[in-house]
Design a protein around this motif. Structure first.
Motif, PDB file in Angstrom:
ATOM      1  N   VAL A  35       1.448   7.363  -6.184  1.00  0.00           N
ATOM      2  CA  VAL A  35       0.351   7.968  -6.670  1.00  0.00           C
ATOM      3  C   VAL A  35       0.942   9.457  -5.952  1.00  0.00           C
ATOM      4  O   VAL A  35       0.925  10.046  -7.068  1.00  0.00           O
ATOM      5  CB  VAL A  35      -0.941   7.943  -6.089  1.00  0.00           C
ATOM      6  CG1 VAL A  35      -1.441   8.379  -5.980  1.00  0.00           C
ATOM      7  CG2 VAL A  35      -1.592   6.415  -6.528  1.00  0.00           C
ATOM      8  N   ALA A  36       1.530   9.280  -5.506  1.00  0.00           N
ATOM      9  CA  ALA A  36       2.210  11.261  -4.942  1.00  0.00           C
ATOM     10  C   ALA A  36       3.037  11.408  -5.733  1.00  0.00           C
ATOM     11  O   ALA A  36       3.069  12.662  -6.345  1.00  0.00           O
ATOM     12  CB  ALA A  36       2.292  11.194  -3.618  1.00  0.00           C
ATOM     13  N   GLU A  37       3.927  10.573  -6.379  1.00  0.00           N
ATOM     14  CA  GLU A  37       5.077  11.028  -7.120  1.00  0.00           C
ATOM     15  C   GLU A  37       4.532  10.907  -9.314  1.00  0.00           C
ATOM     16  O   GLU A  37       4.623  12.264  -9.561  1.00  0.00           O
ATOM     17  CB  GLU A  37       5.632   9.867  -7.634  1.00  0.00           C
ATOM     18  CG  GLU A  37       6.726   9.591  -6.745  1.00  0.00           C
ATOM     19  CD  GLU A  37       7.517   8.528  -6.687  1.00  0.00           C
ATOM     20  OE1 GLU A  37       9.130   8.307  -5.436  1.00  0.00           O
ATOM     21  OE2 GLU A  37       7.628   7.744  -7.898  1.00  0.00           O
ATOM     22  N   LEU A  38       3.738  10.473  -8.873  1.00  0.00           N
ATOM     23  CA  LEU A  38       2.060  10.543 -10.192  1.00  0.00           C
ATOM     24  C   LEU A  38       1.586  11.727 -10.243  1.00  0.00           C
ATOM     25  O   LEU A  38       1.958  12.692 -10.954  1.00  0.00           O
ATOM     26  CB  LEU A  38       1.322   9.420 -10.405  1.00  0.00           C
ATOM     27  CG  LEU A  38       0.494   9.862 -11.901  1.00  0.00           C
ATOM     28  CD1 LEU A  38       1.337   9.505 -13.213  1.00  0.00           C
ATOM     29  CD2 LEU A  38      -0.614   8.460 -12.083  1.00  0.00           C
ATOM     30  N   ASP A  39       1.197  12.004  -9.348  1.00  0.00           N
ATOM     31  CA  ASP A  39       0.291  13.347  -8.915  1.00  0.00           C
ATOM     32  C   ASP A  39       1.397  14.617  -9.364  1.00  0.00           C
ATOM     33  O   ASP A  39       1.109  15.488  -9.797  1.00  0.00           O
ATOM     34  CB  ASP A  39      -0.499  13.821  -7.659  1.00  0.00           C
ATOM     35  CG  ASP A  39      -1.534  12.727  -7.775  1.00  0.00           C
ATOM     36  OD1 ASP A  39      -1.974  12.191  -6.223  1.00  0.00           O
ATOM     37  OD2 ASP A  39      -1.918  12.276  -8.324  1.00  0.00           O
ATOM     38  N   LYS A  40       2.577  14.234  -8.662  1.00  0.00           N
ATOM     39  CA  LYS A  40       4.342  15.777  -8.584  1.00  0.00           C
ATOM     40  C   LYS A  40       4.217  15.687 -10.223  1.00  0.00           C
ATOM     41  O   LYS A  40       4.743  16.809 -10.841  1.00  0.00           O
ATOM     42  CB  LYS A  40       4.869  15.395  -7.679  1.00  0.00           C
ATOM     43  CG  LYS A  40       5.945  16.093  -8.019  1.00  0.00           C
ATOM     44  CD  LYS A  40       7.307  15.758  -6.860  1.00  0.00           C
ATOM     45  CE  LYS A  40       8.316  16.524  -7.246  1.00  0.00           C
ATOM     46  NZ  LYS A  40       9.222  15.958  -6.962  1.00  0.00           N
TER      47      LYS A  40
ATOM     48  N   ALA B 293      -5.999   3.160 -12.044  1.00  0.00           N
ATOM     49  CA  ALA B 293      -5.508   1.620 -11.756  1.00  0.00           C
ATOM     50  C   ALA B 293      -5.247   1.459 -10.217  1.00  0.00           C
ATOM     51  O   ALA B 293      -5.173   1.167  -9.522  1.00  0.00           O
ATOM     52  CB  ALA B 293      -5.468   0.970 -12.776  1.00  0.00           C
ATOM     53  N   ASP B 294      -4.226   2.192  -9.774  1.00  0.00           N
ATOM     54  CA  ASP B 294      -3.525   2.171  -8.638  1.00  0.00           C
ATOM     55  C   ASP B 294      -4.590   2.777  -7.171  1.00  0.00           C
ATOM     56  O   ASP B 294      -3.936   1.806  -6.535  1.00  0.00           O
ATOM     57  CB  ASP B 294      -1.867   3.499  -8.697  1.00  0.00           C
ATOM     58  CG  ASP B 294      -0.989   3.545  -9.457  1.00  0.00           C
ATOM     59  OD1 ASP B 294       0.193   4.072  -9.726  1.00  0.00           O
ATOM     60  OD2 ASP B 294      -1.139   1.777 -10.257  1.00  0.00           O
TER      61      ASP B 294
ATOM     62  N   ILE C  16       1.006  -1.069   0.067  1.00  0.00           N
ATOM     63  CA  ILE C  16      -0.141   0.025  -0.040  1.00  0.00           C
ATOM     64  C   ILE C  16       0.903   1.017  -0.437  1.00  0.00           C
ATOM     65  O   ILE C  16       0.368   1.971  -0.620  1.00  0.00           O
ATOM     66  CB  ILE C  16      -0.905   0.094   1.151  1.00  0.00           C
ATOM     67  CG1 ILE C  16      -2.516  -0.893   0.692  1.00  0.00           C
ATOM     68  CG2 ILE C  16      -2.164   0.990   1.617  1.00  0.00           C
ATOM     69  CD1 ILE C  16      -2.871  -1.571   2.499  1.00  0.00           C
ATOM     70  N   GLU C  17       2.000   1.726   0.663  1.00  0.00           N
ATOM     71  CA  GLU C  17       2.537   2.379   0.993  1.00  0.00           C
ATOM     72  C   GLU C  17       3.584   2.476  -0.347  1.00  0.00           C
ATOM     73  O   GLU C  17       3.893   3.457  -0.707  1.00  0.00           O
ATOM     74  CB  GLU C  17       3.654   2.625   1.854  1.00  0.00           C
ATOM     75  CG  GLU C  17       3.169   2.252   3.855  1.00  0.00           C
ATOM     76  CD  GLU C  17       4.090   2.001   4.890  1.00  0.00           C
ATOM     77  OE1 GLU C  17       3.752   2.287   5.491  1.00  0.00           O
ATOM     78  OE2 GLU C  17       5.090   1.672   4.253  1.00  0.00           O
ATOM     79  N   GLU C  18       4.063   1.626  -0.729  1.00  0.00           N
ATOM     80  CA  GLU C  18       4.653   1.722  -2.596  1.00  0.00           C
ATOM     81  C   GLU C  18       4.010   2.372  -3.500  1.00  0.00           C
ATOM     82  O   GLU C  18       4.068   3.380  -3.901  1.00  0.00           O
ATOM     83  CB  GLU C  18       4.781   0.516  -3.079  1.00  0.00           C
ATOM     84  CG  GLU C  18       6.240   0.270  -3.384  1.00  0.00           C
ATOM     85  CD  GLU C  18       7.394   1.225  -2.787  1.00  0.00           C
ATOM     86  OE1 GLU C  18       7.496   0.465  -1.940  1.00  0.00           O
ATOM     87  OE2 GLU C  18       7.853   1.811  -4.352  1.00  0.00           O
ATOM     88  N   LEU C  19       2.384   1.971  -3.398  1.00  0.00           N
ATOM     89  CA  LEU C  19       1.404   2.522  -4.248  1.00  0.00           C
ATOM     90  C   LEU C  19       1.162   3.374  -3.394  1.00  0.00           C
ATOM     91  O   LEU C  19       0.912   4.547  -5.157  1.00  0.00           O
ATOM     92  CB  LEU C  19       0.084   1.520  -3.922  1.00  0.00           C
ATOM     93  CG  LEU C  19       0.303  -0.208  -5.289  1.00  0.00           C
ATOM     94  CD1 LEU C  19      -0.852  -0.352  -4.555  1.00  0.00           C
ATOM     95  CD2 LEU C  19      -0.191   0.317  -6.227  1.00  0.00           C
TER      96      LEU C  19
ATOM     97  N   ALA D  65      -1.652   9.275 -17.309  1.00  0.00           N
ATOM     98  CA  ALA D  65      -2.050   9.268 -15.976  1.00  0.00           C
ATOM     99  C   ALA D  65      -2.759   9.210 -15.052  1.00  0.00           C
ATOM    100  O   ALA D  65      -3.153   8.650 -13.738  1.00  0.00           O
ATOM    101  CB  ALA D  65      -1.079  10.646 -15.437  1.00  0.00           C
ATOM    102  N   ALA D  66      -4.019   9.592 -15.866  1.00  0.00           N
ATOM    103  CA  ALA D  66      -5.816   9.475 -14.720  1.00  0.00           C
ATOM    104  C   ALA D  66      -5.552   8.384 -14.939  1.00  0.00           C
ATOM    105  O   ALA D  66      -6.054   7.393 -14.161  1.00  0.00           O
ATOM    106  CB  ALA D  66      -6.334   9.930 -15.867  1.00  0.00           C
ATOM    107  N   ALA D  67      -5.490   7.318 -15.980  1.00  0.00           N
ATOM    108  CA  ALA D  67      -5.670   6.061 -16.072  1.00  0.00           C
ATOM    109  C   ALA D  67      -4.838   5.183 -15.615  1.00  0.00           C
ATOM    110  O   ALA D  67      -5.218   3.981 -13.969  1.00  0.00           O
ATOM    111  CB  ALA D  67      -5.501   4.812 -17.740  1.00  0.00           C
TER     112      ALA D  67
END
Length: 484
Positions: free
Chosen positions: A265-270, A405-406, A258-261, A399-401
């Motif tokens: 997600v945080a890195e993707l948002d950034k 999924a994440d 969970i922490e890895e996902l 990125a949204a897809a």
């Protein structure tokens, strides 16, 4: 003499009768003993069968849990592969975008250099001494903007011989022999009362032996059941401890995933935020370029119109001082937005008009070329803006897809973690309850041991002593019966 012989025969028959009764009792006891052995064997086999069945059931449960876990892991692997594929797609597109942006930047830098050169040349032209006076009249200065026996003596002899042989090892029932000896020692004693006493004492010893037999059976059975239950409870507690350990490991592993996902997600948002910020800057740059080029075009058109009026005074021209980009390029607006200038016809010498027209055509052609160049720059900037926006929108969709999924994977793993935590609490509570029950069973086993140890250790000694004492009493009774 004849009466005495009959009495002896009668006594012998009674002894034989008692011996037969004794044999029947012994046979019954042997049968009961064999029956107990059989029951113990059956109990042991039943316990072994129950243990095996419990082990099989536990293995089946674990097999089912492992199959479910395998299906979940396969699903997670599939999701991870899909996410990885999407990550590679996003990476590829980002790489392509970066390459395209790098090339675009190089072209833009080159274009800007050329643009600055052109503008500089234009400024020189517009600020030349020859046209300065003319421009001052027509144009103000422009300004550009820029992610738990027979007788008494014989009977006494038998009894004394037994007492001497027993010595200090006589058991509690030795008192019965002492009582009979005391009764026979008395003068004028009635042998019938002594024989009745012997019969009563024999019955009492039989009852005491029966009580010992029952107590022995009870102790053996309860000891067996206690050991069986203790073993089963320890086995169950061991399985529960293993189950708790499995759930704890599952909780730790799932939390790590969970922490890895969440980190992903945080890195993707950034990354999306940085791309969005970059896109905003690119759009602002586009707006700046189009505004600057539009303003430049307006100035050039105004300059061209003004020169055209001068070199071709015989034509009527409509001059526009406002273009599609109203940026306040003119410091003063003394004239309306559209000014129609009607010029008077003047008569000039033919030679002068011809030379003036030729000179004006060269300047007008140069200004027309500059106008075309600004239009080309705006067209290229518009094309690049559309391509950048398309790449940005594709990147956002990918990125949204991936984020969706994440997020679904995180929700699924959080649900699995909650289920594992609930199962851990359930197994821990069951383990605690089984330990309390085991504690009670072990306490009962301790109390049972204190109750039964002395009897089981002295059972055979007590039984043998009773048999010997009973045989002595029967022999004494036979002697007394022959003396009647």
């Amino acid at each position: 003499g004849k009466s005495e012989g009959i009495g002896e025969v009668k006594g012998m028959l009674e002894v034989q009768k008692d011996e037969l009764k004794e044999e029947v009792v012994v046979d019954d006891k042997e049968e009961k003993k064999e029956l107990n052995i059989f029951e113990e064997l059956m109990n042991a086999k039943t316990e072994e069968k129950e243990t095996i069945e419990e082990t099989v059931a536990d293995k089946i449960d674990r097999l089912g849990a492992l199959k479910v876990s395998l299906v979940e892991k396969k699903g997670e692997l599939k999701d991870a592969k899909n996410a990885l594929s999407k990550d590679f797609d996003v990476l590829q597109k980002l790489s392509e975008t970066c390459d395209a942006k790098t090339k675009e930047w190089d072209v833009r830098e080159k274009s800007r250099g050329e643009e600055l050169t052109a503008i500089g040349e234009t400024v020189k032209i517009l600020n030349s001494d020859e046209n300065l006076g003319l421009f001052k009249k027509a144009l103000p200065s422009p300004s550009l903007l820029q992610l738990g026996g027979a007788s008494r003596r014989k009977a006494l002899s038998v009894l004394k011989s037994y007492a001497a042989s027993m010595g200090s090892k006589a058991v509690g029932n030795r008192t019965t022999v002492d009582l009979v000896m005391l009764a026979l020692s008395s003068k004028g004693v009635d042998f019938s009362s002594v024989m009745s006493m012997i019969d009563n004492m024999t019955v009492l010893m039989d009852q005491e032996q029966k009580n010992d037999d029952d107590k022995k059976d009870y102790c053996n059975k309860q000891t067996f059941e206690t050991k069986k239950k203790t073993k089963a409870l320890r086995h169950k507690i061991q399985n529960l401890e293993q189950a708790v350990l499995v759930q704890e490991e599952a909780i730790v592993a799932t939390q790590s995933e969970i922490e890895e996902l969440q980190k992903g997600v945080a890195e993707l948002d950034k990354s999306v935020a940085e791309s969005t910020d970059m896109r905003k800057k690119e759009h602002e740059e586009f707006q700046k370029v189009t505004q600057e080029q539009g303003a430049t075009k307006d100035v050039l058109l105004m300059a061209k119109d003004r020169l055209y009026q001068f070199y071709h005074p015989d034509m009527t021209t409509t001059v526009s001082t406002t273009g599609p980009y109203d940026l306040g390029l003119l410091e003063e607006r003394a004239a309306p937005a559209l000014v129609q200038v009607q010029l008077h016809h003047q008569v000039e010498p033919p030679e002068f008009g011809s030379a003036k027209a030729v000179q004006g055509n060269g300047v007008l052609t140069m200004l027309e070329g500059l106008v075309t160049e600004t239009e080309k720059t705006v067209s290229e900037a518009t094309y690049n803006e559309k391509e950048s926006q398309k790449l940005y929108e594709d990147m956002l969709a990918d990125a949204a897809a991936k984020r969706e999924a994440d997020v679904k994977a995180i929700a699924s793993k959080q649900k699995a973690k909650a289920s594992a935590e609930s199962e851990k609490v359930k197994k821990s509570d069951s383990k605690k309850a089984e330990k309390e029950e085991l504690k009670d069973v072990e306490q009962y086993g301790t109390e049972l041991k204190e109750e039964c140890t002395w009897l089981l250790a002295n059972y055979e000694t007590r039984k043998t002593a009773r048999v010997q004492e009973k045989e002595t009493l029967v022999e004494a009774k036979a002697a007394l019966a022959g003396a009647k």
